[in-house]
Every structure is written in structure tokens, then in C-alpha cells.
Design an enzyme around this catalytic site. Structure first.
Site, PDB file in Angstrom:
ATOM      1  N   ASP A  32       0.855  -1.192   0.000  1.00 47.94           N
ATOM      2  CA  ASP A  32       0.000   0.000   0.000  1.00 47.94           C
ATOM      3  C   ASP A  32       0.885   1.235   0.000  1.00 47.94           C
ATOM      4  O   ASP A  32       2.058   1.159   0.363  1.00 47.94           O
ATOM      5  CB  ASP A  32      -0.920   0.000   1.236  1.00 47.94           C
ATOM      6  N   THR A  88     -12.059   1.575  -6.411  1.00 46.76           N
ATOM      7  CA  THR A  88     -12.507   2.229  -7.649  1.00 46.76           C
ATOM      8  C   THR A  88     -13.707   3.101  -7.284  1.00 46.76           C
ATOM      9  O   THR A  88     -14.839   2.756  -7.599  1.00 46.76           O
ATOM     10  CB  THR A  88     -12.913   1.186  -8.721  1.00 46.76           C
ATOM     11  N   THR A 124     -13.558  -3.880  -8.534  1.00 47.57           N
ATOM     12  CA  THR A 124     -14.710  -3.790  -9.431  1.00 47.57           C
ATOM     13  C   THR A 124     -14.433  -2.708 -10.465  1.00 47.57           C
ATOM     14  O   THR A 124     -14.220  -1.556 -10.111  1.00 47.57           O
ATOM     15  CB  THR A 124     -15.971  -3.431  -8.618  1.00 47.57           C
ATOM     16  N   LYS A 213     -19.552  -9.237 -11.950  1.00 45.03           N
ATOM     17  CA  LYS A 213     -19.556  -8.461 -10.712  1.00 45.03           C
ATOM     18  C   LYS A 213     -20.578  -7.322 -10.787  1.00 45.03           C
ATOM     19  O   LYS A 213     -21.374  -7.109  -9.868  1.00 45.03           O
ATOM     20  CB  LYS A 213     -18.143  -7.921 -10.474  1.00 45.03           C
ATOM     21  N   PHE A 258     -32.294 -10.534   1.117  1.00 43.77           N
ATOM     22  CA  PHE A 258     -32.193  -9.248   0.418  1.00 43.77           C
ATOM     23  C   PHE A 258     -33.551  -8.661   0.058  1.00 43.77           C
ATOM     24  O   PHE A 258     -33.696  -7.920  -0.903  1.00 43.77           O
ATOM     25  CB  PHE A 258     -31.289  -9.351  -0.819  1.00 43.77           C
ATOM     26  N   LEU A 259     -34.556  -9.027   0.848  1.00 48.30           N
ATOM     27  CA  LEU A 259     -35.884  -8.432   0.658  1.00 48.30           C
ATOM     28  C   LEU A 259     -36.291  -7.668   1.905  1.00 48.30           C
ATOM     29  O   LEU A 259     -37.470  -7.601   2.229  1.00 48.30           O
ATOM     30  CB  LEU A 259     -36.917  -9.522   0.370  1.00 48.30           C
ATOM     31  N   CYS A 269     -20.085  -0.017  -2.070  1.00 43.61           N
ATOM     32  CA  CYS A 269     -20.195  -0.795  -3.313  1.00 43.61           C
ATOM     33  C   CYS A 269     -21.478  -0.554  -4.093  1.00 43.61           C
ATOM     34  O   CYS A 269     -21.452   0.020  -5.172  1.00 43.61           O
ATOM     35  CB  CYS A 269     -20.057  -2.273  -3.007  1.00 43.61           C
ATOM     36  N   LYS A 272     -22.299   3.070  -5.743  1.00 45.09           N
ATOM     37  CA  LYS A 272     -21.365   3.524  -6.790  1.00 45.09           C
ATOM     38  C   LYS A 272     -21.275   2.515  -7.929  1.00 45.09           C
ATOM     39  O   LYS A 272     -21.078   2.891  -9.075  1.00 45.09           O
ATOM     40  CB  LYS A 272     -19.991   3.827  -6.200  1.00 45.09           C
ATOM     41  N   LYS A 332     -24.565  -0.660   7.473  1.00 42.83           N
ATOM     42  CA  LYS A 332     -25.221  -1.926   7.826  1.00 42.83           C
ATOM     43  C   LYS A 332     -24.595  -2.419   9.123  1.00 42.83           C
ATOM     44  O   LYS A 332     -23.524  -1.936   9.512  1.00 42.83           O
ATOM     45  CB  LYS A 332     -25.085  -2.944   6.698  1.00 42.83           C
TER      46      LYS A 332
HETATM   47  C1  UDX Z   1     -22.204  -5.753  -1.392  1.00 38.70           C
HETATM   48  C2  UDX Z   1     -22.480  -7.119  -2.013  1.00 38.70           C
HETATM   49  O1  UDX Z   1     -23.396  -7.856  -1.191  1.00 38.70           O
HETATM   50  C3  UDX Z   1     -21.187  -7.887  -2.183  1.00 38.70           C
HETATM   51  O2  UDX Z   1     -21.432  -9.129  -2.800  1.00 38.70           O
HETATM   52  C4  UDX Z   1     -20.266  -7.054  -3.022  1.00 38.70           C
HETATM   53  O3  UDX Z   1     -19.027  -7.708  -3.189  1.00 38.70           O
HETATM   54  C5  UDX Z   1     -20.042  -5.697  -2.386  1.00 38.70           C
HETATM   55  O4  UDX Z   1     -21.272  -5.050  -2.166  1.00 38.70           O
HETATM   56  P1  UDX Z   1     -21.757  -4.888   1.105  1.00 38.70           P
HETATM   57  O5  UDX Z   1     -21.589  -3.526   0.528  1.00 38.70           O
HETATM   58  O6  UDX Z   1     -20.780  -5.369   2.118  1.00 38.70           O
HETATM   59  O7  UDX Z   1     -21.724  -5.984  -0.068  1.00 38.70           O
HETATM   60  O8  UDX Z   1     -23.187  -4.925   1.783  1.00 38.70           O
HETATM   61  P2  UDX Z   1     -24.553  -5.716   1.615  1.00 38.70           P
HETATM   62  O9  UDX Z   1     -24.672  -6.724   2.673  1.00 38.70           O
HETATM   63  O10 UDX Z   1     -24.762  -6.144   0.224  1.00 38.70           O
HETATM   64  O11 UDX Z   1     -25.591  -4.546   1.957  1.00 38.70           O
HETATM   65  C6  UDX Z   1     -25.641  -3.377   1.145  1.00 38.70           C
HETATM   66  C7  UDX Z   1     -26.683  -2.413   1.633  1.00 38.70           C
HETATM   67  O12 UDX Z   1     -27.987  -2.912   1.376  1.00 38.70           O
HETATM   68  C8  UDX Z   1     -26.652  -2.120   3.144  1.00 38.70           C
HETATM   69  O13 UDX Z   1     -26.822  -0.721   3.329  1.00 38.70           O
HETATM   70  C9  UDX Z   1     -27.834  -2.895   3.685  1.00 38.70           C
HETATM   71  O14 UDX Z   1     -28.363  -2.304   4.833  1.00 38.70           O
HETATM   72  C10 UDX Z   1     -28.806  -2.816   2.520  1.00 38.70           C
HETATM   73  N1  UDX Z   1     -29.781  -3.908   2.486  1.00 38.70           N
HETATM   74  C11 UDX Z   1     -29.371  -5.203   2.342  1.00 38.70           C
HETATM   75  C12 UDX Z   1     -31.135  -3.623   2.581  1.00 38.70           C
HETATM   76  O15 UDX Z   1     -31.550  -2.463   2.695  1.00 38.70           O
HETATM   77  N2  UDX Z   1     -32.048  -4.654   2.532  1.00 38.70           N
HETATM   78  C13 UDX Z   1     -31.655  -5.952   2.385  1.00 38.70           C
HETATM   79  O16 UDX Z   1     -32.535  -6.825   2.348  1.00 38.70           O
HETATM   80  C14 UDX Z   1     -30.279  -6.226   2.301  1.00 38.70           C
END
Ligand code: UDX
Length: 442
Positions: A32, A88, A124, A213, A258-259, A269, A272, A332
Site C-alpha cells: 500500500d 474504484t 470492481t 460483478k 435481500f428483501l 459498493c 457507486k 449496515k
Molecule cells: C455488497 C455485495 O453484497 C457484495 O457481494 C459485493 O461484493 C459488495 O457489495 P456490502 O456492501 O458489504 O456488499 O453490503 P450488503 O450486505 O450487500 O448490503 C448493502 C446495503 O444494502 C446495506 O446498506 C444494507 O443495509 C442494505 N440492504 C441489504 C437492505 O436495505 N435490505 C436488504 O434486504 C439487504
């Protein structure tokens, strides 16, 4: 058989990848340009909150398999497998991804390589980047030195980064079909232990790997915005989005994960990545295919506005002069990351409307302070709620789900709570005398 690996970038992705590659038995050098990050990592300290990572880091440093450096010369001399794990971010004032850091790794590393090497990109990136970097690396490498550039996207979730790296759902490797070189063979060596337990391994062309991705994150964002759009309809129709999600989730084709409706997605992630995906689609002439992602983004941002509206309604029409407790600042739970955090953005908007906002988060306090120094920060959930006219739960930390409504009632001025993550038991709070509201439910 162990490989000698250099991992460029020691953020969430790079630090986790470096530590986990050492855990798989390889000799690893983390690289780094940020001396303060390196100093922490060298002493076995993870510069961010990621459950389980510190143990893996410490153990592998102790066992002599993992070291860190700022020197590209050292990395080039040490390793013949190189992973790019730098950020990125979104470009300032644009949707497109900023590839400065990824480009810089190749520009600096390639001229230093003196023997056949494979560079695996994990960051990514917009489709087409890997091919471009392959050309550039071969241009810059000394004559006669074989360089393969392949793409090996990372799907790790913050909070589960170690688990996702050591037990991935799948491994994807994009290789240059015109000159496949040694990339697949080397990847099979690096990931031998994961492949031995039958982890699905998909070898594709470069563009497909890059798009996998982008598509995965676009799908996840769409799933969240879908349920949040249903939440909007439920709010108007007097229905309950949580029950609706449970009911449609039993259909295996839909699935319940994820619902979770609420204040929507944030983090480093999803927001963006869907924007960079739209920008890239525009550049390559496929923008129409992704116009729906604009709506996915809109729905997501509208949830934040709706939360602020609900808060205003809950205190009688104006936030001016009120005291609002905000529980949760991280994007989260199990993370200290506040990048594009819906919780913090809502806290900021509420403060701008004249409320005094007291924030508490179990892990994200320092990062929040750095972004929003003008909010008040409490040292516990209860302290944040003292004399509050309204309590908002904006990140579903276990600690908040387990809050005792009776105990909290004695702290606040008015027992009024809004659940921004649909994580609390409404009836329990109502039984304890609270006015309870949630997004997408009556
Ligand atoms: C995400 C992808 O899941 C991962 O595969 C990728 O490599 C990077 O981006 P991450 O950013 O760590 O991972 O968080 P993730 O668990 O996906 O949650 C993203 C956001 O969605 C959070 O703010 C979370 O609170 C929100 N979320 C998630 C919801 O609002 N509802 C859901 O049901 C699930």
C-alpha cells in the site's frame, strides 16, 4: 503448493484478501502507499472493523506467511502472482468509476517485473478495463517478460469478508481468450484448497468476468429497491411490507434474502457500482439496457427522504428545536463503514431541518465524526435517547433489536420510535406505551 503473492491495496478488499491468501498457506506481501495503514497492519491491527479478520491477520503474521510493504520493488522481486485490490470510487461529479488507483498499480508494477508473472484484478471495474490493462502491462514490461492480466472479481460482503473469501459461493476468472497464458493454471494453484471442496469455478473471457460483478451488484440493488417500491405501495394502501416479503420469499424463485425493506442500500459498493455500470453502458452504447437502474437508484434515495418526512410527522410537523436520537450510523450492522450510509445521511438531513441529533453506533462513531462533525455523538444507545422527542433505528445492530422498550421509555421525553430497518417487534414497543412506526407498514 504455496505461491508467492503480492496484494496491492490494503483496504477492505486487499487486507482481507492478503490475510486470507496467507491463511490458505501462501506467502503474501500486502502493498500500500498509505504508511499509517501499513504500520497498523504490520502490528496485527486491522484499520477497520471486520469480525474475525484480526485473528487471521495476527496468526499469519506470527507464522511468517504475511508481511506488508510500501515498496513495489520489493513486491516485484518477491512475488510472481499479483492481485490488484485497490479502490474504484465514484468520480467526483460523475457516475463513472475512478480508475486512477487501479491504473497506478499497473503503471508502477509492470516495468519492475523481471520474470513471467500473472496479474489478477479483483477490484470492481468497468467492462473493458482488464483488456486495456493487459495491453498496457505488456507495453510497460521489460522485453521478453511474459505478463498475463486476468480478472478475478471479488464478491465479499463487509461483516462476512473472511468467510466470503475462504468459503466463496463461486470463483470467477476472466482470461484473455486471445492469449490465455498461465492465468488459469496459476489461479488453480492459488485457490487449490477452495477448489478441492468443489467451489464452483467459472472460467470466462475478460468482459464476462467484469460484467459478472457489475450484474451481481445490480441485481442485489434491484432486489432491495423492488421491496422498497412495494413498501411505498404498502404505505399508501395500508398494507405490511414485512409480511409481504415473507410471503413472496417462500417462493424459491424469489427467495427471502435481500428483501428487507427500510431506508435502503448504502456502502462503498452497491450505490457507486450501479452508477458506474450505467455510465459504462452509456459509453459502450448499451445505455437503454440499464435505464431501470436509474429508477433503482431513485427508489433507494426516496426512502431516505421518506424517513425524514416520517420523522417530521412524528414530532408534529416541524423538526425545529426537537431532539432526535439516531441509533445506527454504519451503512449496515457489523461494520464501521459509513460510506454513503443511509443512516448518517438521514441524521444529517434531520439536523439541517433544525433538530438536535444525538447519534450512537456501536462501531462507527469515529468514522461518523469524521464525515459529520456537527452531529452530537453519545456513548450509548440510552444516552443518545435521553430527553429525545423521537428515536430512529437506522442500522439493525443486534444491540438495538434487543433494546428494552420499558427501560428506554424512562430516558426519552416522548416515547415515539420509527424503525427504519423493519427489525423491531412492533407489538412489544406498542405494549410498552410507545408510538411505533416503520417504513412500509402501518
Ligand atoms: C455488497 C455485495 O453484497 C457484495 O457481494 C459485493 O461484493 C459488495 O457489495 P456490502 O456492501 O458489504 O456488499 O453490503 P450488503 O450486505 O450487500 O448490503 C448493502 C446495503 O444494502 C446495506 O446498506 C444494507 O443495509 C442494505 N440492504 C441489504 C437492505 O436495505 N435490505 C436488504 O434486504 C439487504
Amino acid at each position: 503448493m504455496s505461491c508467492r503473492i503480492a496484494v496491492f491495496g490494503t483496504g477492505y478488499l486487499g487486507a482481507t484478501h492478503a490475510a486470507c491468501m496467507a491463511e490458505l498457506g501462501h506467502e503474501v506481501l500486502g502493498v500500500d502507499v498509505d504508511a499509517s495503514k501499513l504500520a497498523k497492519l504490520e502490528s496485527g491491527e486491522v484499520p477497520f472493523y471486520e469480525p474475525g479478520l484480526e485473528e487471521v491477520l495476527k496468526q499469519n503474521i506470527e507464522d511468517g506467511r504475511l508481511r506488508f510493504t510500501a515498496s513495489y520493488e520489493e513486491a516485484a522481486a518477491f512475488a510472481d502472482v499479483h492481485f490488484i485490490g485497490v479502490g474504484t470510487p465514484q468520480k467526483r461529479g460523475e457516475y463513472a468509476a475512478d480508475l486512477t488507483y487501479v491504473d497506478a498499480v499497473v503503471e508502477t508494477l509492470a516495468p519492475l517485473l523481471d520474470r513471467a508473472s500473472v496479474i489478477f484484478g479483483k477490484s470492481t471495474v468497468p467492462v473493458g478495463t482488464a483488456e486495456r490493462l493487459g495491453h498496457r502491462a505488456r507495453q510497460l514490461a521489460p522485453a521478453g517478460v511474459e505478463i498475463d492480466v486476468a480478472w478475478n472479481p471479488e464478491f465479499l460482503r463487509e461483516g462476512y469478508a473472511v468467510r466470503d473469501t475462504l468459503h466463496p459461493d463461486r470463483l470467477v476468472l476472466g482470461v484473455d481468450r486471445d492469449r490465455p497464458g498461465r492465468a488459469e493454471e496459476v489461479a488453480r494453484k492459488v485457490y487449490a484448497r477452495l477448489l478441492s471442496v468443489n467451489t464452483p469455478f467459472l472460467v470466462t473471457d475478460l468482459a464476462t468476468a467484469e460484467l459478472v460483478k457489475a450484474a451481481a451488484n445490480a441485481f442485489l440493488a434491484t432486489k432491495i429497491s423492488f421491496i422498497n417500491a412495494m413498501a411505498e405501495v404498502c404505505e399508501t394502501a395500508g398494507a405490511d411490507v414485512s409480511v409481504l416479503a415473507d410471503a413472496i420469499g417462500y417462493d424459491a424463485r424469489i427467495g427471502r434474502r435481500f428483501l428487507n425493506a427500510g431506508i435502503g442500500f448504502g456502502g462503498g459498493c452497491l450505490p457507486k457500482d450501479i452508477r458506474a455500470f450505467m455510465a459504462r453502458a452509456g459509453e459502450i452504447g448499451a445505455d437503454e439496457a440499464l435505464t431501470f437502474l436509474r429508477e433503482v437508484d431513485n427508489i433507494n434515495m426516496r426512502r431516505r427522504t421518506r424517513m425524514v418526512e416520517l420523522a417530521r410527522e412524528a414530532v408534529g410537523g416541524s423538526l425545529l428545536g426537537t431532539s432526535v436520537a439516531v441509533l445506527g450510523a454504519a451503512f449496515k450492522p457489523d461494520s464501521d463503514d459509513v460510506r454513503d450510509s443511509p443512516a448518517l445521511s438521514i441524521a444529517g438531513q434531520i439536523q439541517l431541518q433544525g433538530a438536535s441529533v444525538n447519534v450512537y453506533d456501536p462501531k462507527a462513531m469515529d468514522n461518523s465524526r469524521a464525515v459529520f462533525p456537527t452531529l452530537n455523538y453519545a456513548t450509548s444507545a440510552i444516552e443518545a435517547c435521553v430527553n429525545a422527542d423521537l428515536v430512529l433505528v437506522l442500522t439493525e445492530w443486534k444491540e438495538f433489536v434487543a433494546l428494552d422498550p420499558q427501560a428506554l421509555r424512562t430516558a426519552v421525553r416522548r416515547p415515539s420510535i420509527i424503525d427504519g430497518r423493519n427489525c423491531l417487534e412492533a407489538q412489544t414497543w406498542r405494549d410498552a406505551g410507545w408510538t411505533f412506526r416503520a417504513l412500509g407498514r402501518v
